[in-house]
Motif scaffolding. Structure first.
Motif, PDB file in Angstrom:
ATOM      1  N   VAL A  57      -3.123  13.334  10.605  1.00  0.00           N
ATOM      2  CA  VAL A  57      -3.176  11.992   9.765  1.00  0.00           C
ATOM      3  C   VAL A  57      -1.327  11.987  10.425  1.00  0.00           C
ATOM      4  O   VAL A  57      -0.704  12.447   9.946  1.00  0.00           O
ATOM      5  CB  VAL A  57      -2.937  12.346   8.073  1.00  0.00           C
ATOM      6  CG1 VAL A  57      -2.537  11.495   7.779  1.00  0.00           C
ATOM      7  CG2 VAL A  57      -3.843  12.388   7.201  1.00  0.00           C
ATOM      8  N   GLY A  58      -1.528  10.388  11.074  1.00  0.00           N
ATOM      9  CA  GLY A  58      -0.035   9.980  11.227  1.00  0.00           C
ATOM     10  C   GLY A  58       0.094   9.173  11.017  1.00  0.00           C
ATOM     11  O   GLY A  58      -0.855   7.533  10.022  1.00  0.00           O
ATOM     12  N   VAL A  59       1.607   9.176  10.443  1.00  0.00           N
ATOM     13  CA  VAL A  59       2.295   7.681   9.550  1.00  0.00           C
ATOM     14  C   VAL A  59       2.957   7.408  10.310  1.00  0.00           C
ATOM     15  O   VAL A  59       4.323   7.662  10.749  1.00  0.00           O
ATOM     16  CB  VAL A  59       2.460   8.280   8.049  1.00  0.00           C
ATOM     17  CG1 VAL A  59       2.907   6.809   7.214  1.00  0.00           C
ATOM     18  CG2 VAL A  59       1.619   9.475   7.493  1.00  0.00           C
ATOM     19  N   SER A  60       2.900   5.881  10.633  1.00  0.00           N
ATOM     20  CA  SER A  60       3.435   4.908  11.066  1.00  0.00           C
ATOM     21  C   SER A  60       4.785   4.244  10.814  1.00  0.00           C
ATOM     22  O   SER A  60       4.656   4.092   9.470  1.00  0.00           O
ATOM     23  CB  SER A  60       3.175   3.849  12.986  1.00  0.00           C
ATOM     24  OG  SER A  60       1.955   2.923  11.843  1.00  0.00           O
ATOM     25  N   GLY A  61       5.401   3.472  11.284  1.00  0.00           N
ATOM     26  CA  GLY A  61       6.491   2.368  11.194  1.00  0.00           C
ATOM     27  C   GLY A  61       5.872   0.625   9.685  1.00  0.00           C
ATOM     28  O   GLY A  61       6.530   0.797   9.174  1.00  0.00           O
ATOM     29  N   ALA A  62       4.690   0.835   9.769  1.00  0.00           N
ATOM     30  CA  ALA A  62       4.161  -0.321   9.745  1.00  0.00           C
ATOM     31  C   ALA A  62       4.516   0.138   7.801  1.00  0.00           C
ATOM     32  O   ALA A  62       4.221   1.337   7.390  1.00  0.00           O
ATOM     33  CB  ALA A  62       2.697  -0.531   9.063  1.00  0.00           C
ATOM     34  N   SER A  63       4.940  -0.972   7.211  1.00  0.00           N
ATOM     35  CA  SER A  63       4.484  -1.462   5.458  1.00  0.00           C
ATOM     36  C   SER A  63       3.046  -0.734   4.930  1.00  0.00           C
ATOM     37  O   SER A  63       2.213  -0.944   5.530  1.00  0.00           O
ATOM     38  CB  SER A  63       4.612  -2.506   5.121  1.00  0.00           C
ATOM     39  OG  SER A  63       4.703  -2.575   3.624  1.00  0.00           O
ATOM     40  N   GLY A  64       3.554   0.163   3.926  1.00  0.00           N
ATOM     41  CA  GLY A  64       1.995   1.007   3.246  1.00  0.00           C
ATOM     42  C   GLY A  64       2.075   1.686   3.199  1.00  0.00           C
ATOM     43  O   GLY A  64       0.610   2.767   3.083  1.00  0.00           O
ATOM     44  N   THR A  65       3.619   2.787   3.164  1.00  0.00           N
ATOM     45  CA  THR A  65       3.190   4.540   2.900  1.00  0.00           C
ATOM     46  C   THR A  65       2.612   4.815   1.579  1.00  0.00           C
ATOM     47  O   THR A  65       1.475   5.957   1.888  1.00  0.00           O
ATOM     48  CB  THR A  65       4.535   4.749   2.563  1.00  0.00           C
ATOM     49  OG1 THR A  65       4.948   3.728   1.897  1.00  0.00           O
ATOM     50  CG2 THR A  65       5.651   4.730   3.775  1.00  0.00           C
ATOM     51  N   PRO A  66       2.201   3.964   0.573  1.00  0.00           N
ATOM     52  CA  PRO A  66       1.390   4.006  -0.338  1.00  0.00           C
ATOM     53  C   PRO A  66      -0.603   4.095  -0.176  1.00  0.00           C
ATOM     54  O   PRO A  66      -1.146   5.465  -0.528  1.00  0.00           O
ATOM     55  CB  PRO A  66       1.498   3.368  -1.775  1.00  0.00           C
ATOM     56  CG  PRO A  66       2.230   2.714  -1.133  1.00  0.00           C
ATOM     57  CD  PRO A  66       2.725   2.767  -0.049  1.00  0.00           C
ATOM     58  N   TYR A  67      -1.153   4.042   1.351  1.00  0.00           N
ATOM     59  CA  TYR A  67      -1.621   3.554   1.455  1.00  0.00           C
ATOM     60  C   TYR A  67      -2.082   4.813   2.031  1.00  0.00           C
ATOM     61  O   TYR A  67      -3.241   6.222   2.037  1.00  0.00           O
ATOM     62  CB  TYR A  67      -1.997   3.052   3.080  1.00  0.00           C
ATOM     63  CG  TYR A  67      -2.666   1.617   2.317  1.00  0.00           C
ATOM     64  CD1 TYR A  67      -3.774   1.588   1.582  1.00  0.00           C
ATOM     65  CD2 TYR A  67      -1.791   0.728   3.160  1.00  0.00           C
ATOM     66  CE1 TYR A  67      -3.789  -0.059   0.636  1.00  0.00           C
ATOM     67  CE2 TYR A  67      -1.600  -1.015   2.910  1.00  0.00           C
ATOM     68  CZ  TYR A  67      -2.567  -1.071   1.963  1.00  0.00           C
ATOM     69  OH  TYR A  67      -3.179  -2.279   1.119  1.00  0.00           O
ATOM     70  N   ALA A  68      -1.081   5.687   3.259  1.00  0.00           N
ATOM     71  CA  ALA A  68      -1.178   7.714   3.289  1.00  0.00           C
ATOM     72  C   ALA A  68      -0.945   8.121   2.946  1.00  0.00           C
ATOM     73  O   ALA A  68      -2.187   9.430   2.855  1.00  0.00           O
ATOM     74  CB  ALA A  68      -0.081   7.590   4.399  1.00  0.00           C
ATOM     75  N   ALA A  69      -0.662   8.406   1.874  1.00  0.00           N
ATOM     76  CA  ALA A  69      -0.023   8.736   0.014  1.00  0.00           C
ATOM     77  C   ALA A  69      -1.726   9.392  -0.278  1.00  0.00           C
ATOM     78  O   ALA A  69      -2.328  10.582  -0.520  1.00  0.00           O
ATOM     79  CB  ALA A  69       0.399   8.442  -0.843  1.00  0.00           C
ATOM     80  N   ALA A  70      -2.802   8.143  -1.015  1.00  0.00           N
ATOM     81  CA  ALA A  70      -3.998   8.016  -1.034  1.00  0.00           C
ATOM     82  C   ALA A  70      -4.600   8.732  -0.388  1.00  0.00           C
ATOM     83  O   ALA A  70      -5.403   9.582  -0.216  1.00  0.00           O
ATOM     84  CB  ALA A  70      -4.014   6.978  -1.302  1.00  0.00           C
ATOM     85  N   LEU A 113      -5.878  -1.115  -5.817  1.00  0.00           N
ATOM     86  CA  LEU A 113      -6.091  -1.856  -4.520  1.00  0.00           C
ATOM     87  C   LEU A 113      -5.892  -1.216  -3.068  1.00  0.00           C
ATOM     88  O   LEU A 113      -6.842  -1.076  -1.729  1.00  0.00           O
ATOM     89  CB  LEU A 113      -5.474  -3.128  -4.576  1.00  0.00           C
ATOM     90  CG  LEU A 113      -5.875  -4.276  -5.477  1.00  0.00           C
ATOM     91  CD1 LEU A 113      -4.418  -5.332  -5.297  1.00  0.00           C
ATOM     92  CD2 LEU A 113      -6.891  -4.478  -5.030  1.00  0.00           C
ATOM     93  N   VAL A 114      -5.002   0.219  -3.781  1.00  0.00           N
ATOM     94  CA  VAL A 114      -4.370   0.779  -2.782  1.00  0.00           C
ATOM     95  C   VAL A 114      -5.858   2.152  -2.531  1.00  0.00           C
ATOM     96  O   VAL A 114      -5.682   1.900  -1.132  1.00  0.00           O
ATOM     97  CB  VAL A 114      -3.008   1.953  -2.842  1.00  0.00           C
ATOM     98  CG1 VAL A 114      -3.614   2.625  -2.154  1.00  0.00           C
ATOM     99  CG2 VAL A 114      -1.980   0.764  -2.438  1.00  0.00           C
ATOM    100  N   ASP A 115      -6.497   1.931  -3.848  1.00  0.00           N
ATOM    101  CA  ASP A 115      -7.282   3.149  -3.340  1.00  0.00           C
ATOM    102  C   ASP A 115      -8.920   3.306  -2.390  1.00  0.00           C
ATOM    103  O   ASP A 115      -8.889   3.538  -2.095  1.00  0.00           O
ATOM    104  CB  ASP A 115      -7.464   3.961  -4.422  1.00  0.00           C
ATOM    105  CG  ASP A 115      -6.577   4.275  -4.488  1.00  0.00           C
ATOM    106  OD1 ASP A 115      -5.861   5.363  -4.462  1.00  0.00           O
ATOM    107  OD2 ASP A 115      -6.657   5.245  -6.489  1.00  0.00           O
ATOM    108  N   PHE A 116      -8.499   1.204  -2.654  1.00  0.00           N
ATOM    109  CA  PHE A 116      -9.643   0.623  -2.152  1.00  0.00           C
ATOM    110  C   PHE A 116     -10.002   0.928  -0.475  1.00  0.00           C
ATOM    111  O   PHE A 116     -10.647   0.965  -0.040  1.00  0.00           O
ATOM    112  CB  PHE A 116     -10.148  -1.097  -2.025  1.00  0.00           C
ATOM    113  CG  PHE A 116     -11.595  -0.939  -1.424  1.00  0.00           C
ATOM    114  CD1 PHE A 116     -12.298  -1.299  -1.611  1.00  0.00           C
ATOM    115  CD2 PHE A 116     -11.307  -1.912  -0.487  1.00  0.00           C
ATOM    116  CE1 PHE A 116     -14.032  -1.193  -1.959  1.00  0.00           C
ATOM    117  CE2 PHE A 116     -12.005  -2.436   0.166  1.00  0.00           C
ATOM    118  CZ  PHE A 116     -12.865  -2.251  -0.358  1.00  0.00           C
ATOM    119  N   VAL A 117      -8.338   0.962   0.368  1.00  0.00           N
ATOM    120  CA  VAL A 117      -7.930   1.108   1.521  1.00  0.00           C
ATOM    121  C   VAL A 117      -7.943   2.255   2.104  1.00  0.00           C
ATOM    122  O   VAL A 117      -9.317   2.383   2.826  1.00  0.00           O
ATOM    123  CB  VAL A 117      -6.851   0.344   1.837  1.00  0.00           C
ATOM    124  CG1 VAL A 117      -6.726   0.404   3.340  1.00  0.00           C
ATOM    125  CG2 VAL A 117      -7.203  -1.127   1.466  1.00  0.00           C
TER     126      VAL A 117
END
Length: 246
Positions: free
Chosen positions: A26-39, A213-217
């Motif tokens: 799992v790679g986490v880049s600098g875009a906004s959206g860290t809750p997506y990565a956490a989910a 909404l985060v969990d859907f993505v």
């Protein structure tokens, strides 16, 4: 909609016949959206999947800005736990009770962390056994680096390895609007075999708060990876089904 994360399940097919660990990178880049990565991370662990985590330097600034959490290589277990416990609405311990332990020994843990600058790390080599890679969120800079094969850090290198080994690569791009050059890079990734998955939530699943909404993505990312989950209500062909209407 069922709670997205409860008791972690026994680990499924993340070992080969020789008992070899086969994680998802799992790679986490600098875009906004860290809750997506956490989910995504929570759901992978709930599904019993092993994870190799790569958090880019830029993403650490985004994480600090969006959550107030400083992700440190020397204290990554503590920082990761705080991150995964936090809800998308900012509730600090929303998922704390559902999180597994993170043992100090790599062979005993479902999660292994690799520093973003470590180009000798396991995921930098095609001979390192993994199931595939999920980049969530993916910035346009990350998209460009992977599409062009720059391998400027471990995240980009691991993605390039995933493509050359013909493994599943899911790129959850999080940007709007998209420039023509970025669109060309996304087409190049699609042609190389990646799944390009914009972080675009839908509303038919009956979302009642931002976490839905985060969990859907996150759920769509896991769908693309073939990992089972219960993060969102699936479409069943009934208009108004998400509202309990006939």
């Amino acid at each position: 909609m069922e709670p997205p994360h409860s008791t972690p399940q026994p680990r499924p097919n993340d070992h080969t016949g020789t008992g070899q660990r086969r994680p998802w990178v799992v790679g986490v880049s600098g875009a906004s959206g860290t809750p997506y990565a956490a989910a995504v991370l929570r759901a992978l662990l709930h599904a019993g999947e092993a994870v190799d985590l790569v958090v880019s330097r830029a993403s650490r600034l985004t994480l600090l800005d969006e959550t107030g959490i400083a992700f440190r290589d020397a204290h990554w277990r503590e920082d990761l736990r705080r991150w995964l416990a936090r809800g998308a609405d900012g509730t600090p311990d929303r998922f704390e009770a559902a999180l597994p332990d993170l043992p100090a020994l790599p062979e005993q843990s479902d999660v292994r962390h690799w520093a973003a600058g470590d180009l000798a790390a396991g995921p930098s080599s095609g001979s390192y056994p993994v199931k595939g890679m999920l980049i969530v969120p993916a910035s346009t800079a990350c998209v460009a680096g992977v599409a062009l094969g720059l391998s400027k850090d471990l995240l980009q290198r691991a993605a390039s390895v995933t493509l050359k080994e013909r493994r599943r690569l899911v790129v959850a791009v999080r940007e709007t609007p998209l420039s023509g050059q970025t669109l060309k890079h996304l087409v190049a990734l699609d042609e190389a075999g990646a799944v390009v998955l914009p972080a675009s939530p839908a509303f038919y699943a009956g979302a009642t708060d931002i976490q839905d909404l985060v969990d859907f993505v996150a759920g769509r990312v896991l769908d693309a990876a073939g990992v089972p989950h219960k993060l969102y209500r699936r479409w069943e062909g009934a208009i108004g089904g998400s509202r309990g209407e006939d």
